[in-house]
Design an enzyme around this catalytic site. Sequence first.
Site, PDB file in Angstrom:
ATOM      1  N   SER A  41       0.852  -1.179   0.000  1.00 12.87           N
ATOM      2  CA  SER A  41       0.000   0.000   0.000  1.00 12.87           C
ATOM      3  C   SER A  41       0.889   1.231   0.000  1.00 12.87           C
ATOM      4  O   SER A  41       2.073   1.159   0.335  1.00 12.87           O
ATOM      5  CB  SER A  41      -0.934  -0.013   1.208  1.00 12.87           C
ATOM      6  OG  SER A  41      -0.226  -0.319   2.386  1.00 12.87           O
ATOM      7  N   GLU A 100       0.998   5.525   0.912  1.00 10.46           N
ATOM      8  CA  GLU A 100       0.328   6.595   1.660  1.00 10.46           C
ATOM      9  C   GLU A 100       0.583   7.969   1.048  1.00 10.46           C
ATOM     10  O   GLU A 100       1.697   8.268   0.624  1.00 10.46           O
ATOM     11  CB  GLU A 100       0.857   6.550   3.101  1.00 10.46           C
ATOM     12  CG  GLU A 100       0.258   7.589   4.017  1.00 10.46           C
ATOM     13  CD  GLU A 100       0.707   7.386   5.466  1.00 10.46           C
ATOM     14  OE1 GLU A 100       0.589   6.266   6.001  1.00 10.46           O
ATOM     15  OE2 GLU A 100       1.194   8.367   6.052  1.00 10.46           O
ATOM     16  N   ASP A 144      -2.099  13.179  17.005  1.00 11.17           N
ATOM     17  CA  ASP A 144      -1.412  14.103  17.913  1.00 11.17           C
ATOM     18  C   ASP A 144      -1.966  15.490  17.664  1.00 11.17           C
ATOM     19  O   ASP A 144      -2.044  15.922  16.513  1.00 11.17           O
ATOM     20  CB  ASP A 144       0.093  14.160  17.591  1.00 11.17           C
ATOM     21  CG  ASP A 144       0.769  12.839  17.867  1.00 11.17           C
ATOM     22  OD1 ASP A 144       0.679  12.370  19.008  1.00 11.17           O
ATOM     23  OD2 ASP A 144       1.374  12.284  16.924  1.00 11.17           O
ATOM     24  N   PHE A 158      11.980  14.488  11.047  1.00 13.49           N
ATOM     25  CA  PHE A 158      10.809  13.599  11.187  1.00 13.49           C
ATOM     26  C   PHE A 158      11.098  12.531  12.236  1.00 13.49           C
ATOM     27  O   PHE A 158      10.268  12.220  13.072  1.00 13.49           O
ATOM     28  CB  PHE A 158      10.562  12.830   9.892  1.00 13.49           C
ATOM     29  CG  PHE A 158       9.726  13.529   8.869  1.00 13.49           C
ATOM     30  CD1 PHE A 158       9.267  14.819   9.052  1.00 13.49           C
ATOM     31  CD2 PHE A 158       9.384  12.865   7.699  1.00 13.49           C
ATOM     32  CE1 PHE A 158       8.494  15.445   8.081  1.00 13.49           C
ATOM     33  CE2 PHE A 158       8.614  13.483   6.726  1.00 13.49           C
ATOM     34  CZ  PHE A 158       8.171  14.773   6.919  1.00 13.49           C
ATOM     35  N   HIS A 177       4.147  -0.934   3.474  1.00 14.22           N
ATOM     36  CA  HIS A 177       3.318   0.270   3.317  1.00 14.22           C
ATOM     37  C   HIS A 177       4.287   1.439   3.120  1.00 14.22           C
ATOM     38  O   HIS A 177       5.078   1.737   4.009  1.00 14.22           O
ATOM     39  CB  HIS A 177       2.472   0.469   4.587  1.00 14.22           C
ATOM     40  CG  HIS A 177       1.636   1.716   4.591  1.00 14.22           C
ATOM     41  ND1 HIS A 177       0.381   1.783   4.034  1.00 14.22           N
ATOM     42  CD2 HIS A 177       1.869   2.950   5.117  1.00 14.22           C
ATOM     43  CE1 HIS A 177      -0.124   2.999   4.211  1.00 14.22           C
ATOM     44  NE2 HIS A 177       0.756   3.734   4.864  1.00 14.22           N
TER      45      HIS A 177
HETATM   46  C1  LIG Z   1       0.791   3.896   9.873  1.00 13.38           C
HETATM   47  C2  LIG Z   1       0.665   5.205  10.589  1.00 13.38           C
HETATM   48  C3  LIG Z   1      -0.202   6.166  10.070  1.00 13.38           C
HETATM   49  C4  LIG Z   1      -0.370   7.397  10.728  1.00 13.38           C
HETATM   50  N1  LIG Z   1      -1.250   8.317  10.198  1.00 13.38           N
HETATM   51  C5  LIG Z   1      -1.492   9.466  10.855  1.00 13.38           C
HETATM   52  C6  LIG Z   1      -2.464  10.414  10.374  1.00 13.38           C
HETATM   53  O1  LIG Z   1      -3.077  10.216   9.322  1.00 13.38           O
HETATM   54  N2  LIG Z   1      -2.683  11.529  11.096  1.00 13.38           N
HETATM   55  C7  LIG Z   1      -2.028  11.776  12.275  1.00 13.38           C
HETATM   56  O2  LIG Z   1      -2.289  12.821  12.909  1.00 13.38           O
HETATM   57  N3  LIG Z   1      -1.093  10.912  12.751  1.00 13.38           N
HETATM   58  C8  LIG Z   1      -0.819   9.762  12.072  1.00 13.38           C
HETATM   59  N4  LIG Z   1       0.111   8.877  12.578  1.00 13.38           N
HETATM   60  C9  LIG Z   1       0.848   9.212  13.797  1.00 13.38           C
HETATM   61  C10 LIG Z   1       0.055   8.795  15.059  1.00 13.38           C
HETATM   62  O3  LIG Z   1      -1.165   9.490  15.118  1.00 13.38           O
HETATM   63  C11 LIG Z   1       0.921   9.130  16.276  1.00 13.38           C
HETATM   64  O4  LIG Z   1       2.018   8.253  16.331  1.00 13.38           O
HETATM   65  C12 LIG Z   1       0.176   9.173  17.594  1.00 13.38           C
HETATM   66  O5  LIG Z   1       1.065   9.746  18.573  1.00 13.38           O
HETATM   67  C13 LIG Z   1      -0.254   7.822  18.137  1.00 13.38           C
HETATM   68  O6  LIG Z   1      -1.298   7.300  17.463  1.00 13.38           O
HETATM   69  P1  LIG Z   1      -1.733   5.758  17.752  1.00 13.38           P
HETATM   70  O7  LIG Z   1      -2.969   5.519  16.981  1.00 13.38           O
HETATM   71  O8  LIG Z   1      -0.595   4.868  17.526  1.00 13.38           O
HETATM   72  O9  LIG Z   1      -2.046   5.889  19.326  1.00 13.38           O
HETATM   73  P2  LIG Z   1      -2.276   4.865  20.474  1.00 13.38           P
HETATM   74  O10 LIG Z   1      -2.304   3.459  20.013  1.00 13.38           O
HETATM   75  O11 LIG Z   1      -3.445   5.365  21.239  1.00 13.38           O
HETATM   76  O12 LIG Z   1      -0.940   5.034  21.364  1.00 13.38           O
HETATM   77  C14 LIG Z   1      -0.504   6.315  21.774  1.00 13.38           C
HETATM   78  C15 LIG Z   1       0.325   6.195  23.051  1.00 13.38           C
HETATM   79  O13 LIG Z   1      -0.505   5.868  24.163  1.00 13.38           O
HETATM   80  C16 LIG Z   1      -0.155   4.613  24.729  1.00 13.38           C
HETATM   81  N5  LIG Z   1      -1.445   3.910  24.936  1.00 13.38           N
HETATM   82  C17 LIG Z   1      -2.220   3.360  23.978  1.00 13.38           C
HETATM   83  N6  LIG Z   1      -3.346   2.845  24.512  1.00 13.38           N
HETATM   84  C18 LIG Z   1      -3.273   3.069  25.847  1.00 13.38           C
HETATM   85  C19 LIG Z   1      -4.140   2.771  26.923  1.00 13.38           C
HETATM   86  N7  LIG Z   1      -5.319   2.163  26.710  1.00 13.38           N
HETATM   87  N8  LIG Z   1      -3.739   3.141  28.170  1.00 13.38           N
HETATM   88  C20 LIG Z   1      -2.553   3.778  28.372  1.00 13.38           C
HETATM   89  N9  LIG Z   1      -1.694   4.087  27.384  1.00 13.38           N
HETATM   90  C21 LIG Z   1      -2.054   3.743  26.112  1.00 13.38           C
HETATM   91  C22 LIG Z   1       0.721   3.915  23.706  1.00 13.38           C
HETATM   92  O14 LIG Z   1       1.651   3.044  24.330  1.00 13.38           O
HETATM   93  C23 LIG Z   1       1.390   5.099  23.007  1.00 13.38           C
HETATM   94  O15 LIG Z   1       2.487   5.555  23.752  1.00 13.38           O
HETATM   95  C24 LIG Z   1       0.334   7.660  11.925  1.00 13.38           C
HETATM   96  C25 LIG Z   1       1.230   6.690  12.431  1.00 13.38           C
HETATM   97  C26 LIG Z   1       1.403   5.481  11.778  1.00 13.38           C
HETATM   98  C27 LIG Z   1       2.359   4.470  12.326  1.00 13.38           C
END
Ligand SMILES: Cc1cc2nc3c(=O)[nH]c(=O)nc-3n(C[C@H](O)[C@H](O)[C@H](O)COP(=O)(O)OP(=O)(O)OC[C@H]3O[C@@H](n4cnc5c(N)ncnc54)[C@H](O)[C@@H]3O)c2cc1C
Length: 275
Positions: free
Chosen positions: A7, A9, A100, A207, A257
Amino acid sequence: MNQHNFSIEFFPPKTAEGVEKLRVTRNKLAELQPKYFSVTFGAGGTTQQGTLDTVVDIRREGFEAAPHLSCVGGTRDSIRQILQQYQAHDIRRLVALRGDLPSGYGMGGEFRYANELVEFIRAETGDWFHIEVAAYPEMHPQARSPQDDLQNFVRKVKAGANSAITQYFYNADAYFRFVEEAHKQGVDVPVLAGIMPITNSSQLQRFSEMCGAEIPRWIRLKLNSYGDDSASIKAFGLDVVSSMCERLLAGGAPGLHFYSLNQAAPTTAIWKNLI
Ligand SMILES: Cc1cc2nc3c(=O)[nH]c(=O)nc-3n(C[C@H](O)[C@H](O)[C@H](O)COP(=O)(O)OP(=O)(O)OC[C@H]3O[C@@H](n4cnc5c(N)ncnc54)[C@H](O)[C@@H]3O)c2cc1C
């Protein structure tokens, strides 16, 4: 090559010129026959319309496309509306993230973590969407420890994710170990390796600091030694990243990806090295 899962992005362009440029990029990349294109979602939903418009554009041209959806700063109502909009466009695949917010915004919103978003999507829309989530072989920068981050990843998958895409990395061993540990915790969904082509040294270093991806010392030193000799940086980057991709696929990675940064050439060059 295409027995694997590939895929690519994009980010949503901000100007009419950017939209046109992305169309050209996309048509070039479409020749590689990726499984789908994904489109990022700005922090706090700032590019929400751009994400949807880009996805609709891609689908209109006959390619599969998946919007990213981040929940930070959102409410149940606002996320529900986005999901309904995606369903109305017959979009079946999503990349679900926490996201974020820009610094100074705090966390806000009704969702704290991506696992809550995945649960919400499943509760609202059942099996409509194929849900991808993010994974961090080198640990998410805000996690308390690698073990904690792994548990949080497992929680997200158990909430209903169908597959995962990793943050980019340049240490294949970190990926293999992460996947092995996730399997031991009962994760059986594919974990695709996120690949960032190396084309610009200073941008990559910036980055990587933000997102917690490590640039191994030897790679950093080599890149620095090329100064502003862009051709050497690109040639070295192509070699390093292609070799890593080969190793990942040979070692069982279910797919790649590509973080294309809306450029066709770097992803295409790596891809051609893999055929
Ligand atoms: C493939 C990919 C695509 C991305 N696309 C985008 C995008 O389109 N837009 C954007 O703004 N950002 C994007 N990001 C960046 C991402 O949003 C950031 O890395 C963000 O800080 C974390 O998102 P997450 O969904 O991994 O969060 P989570 O899975 O919620 O994790 C965030 C943090 O919280 C901790 N955590 C998770 N769940 C819990 C819980 N239940 N209790 C306590 N702690 C917890 C984790 O250990 C981690 O440190 C992308 C990242 C990747 C890898």
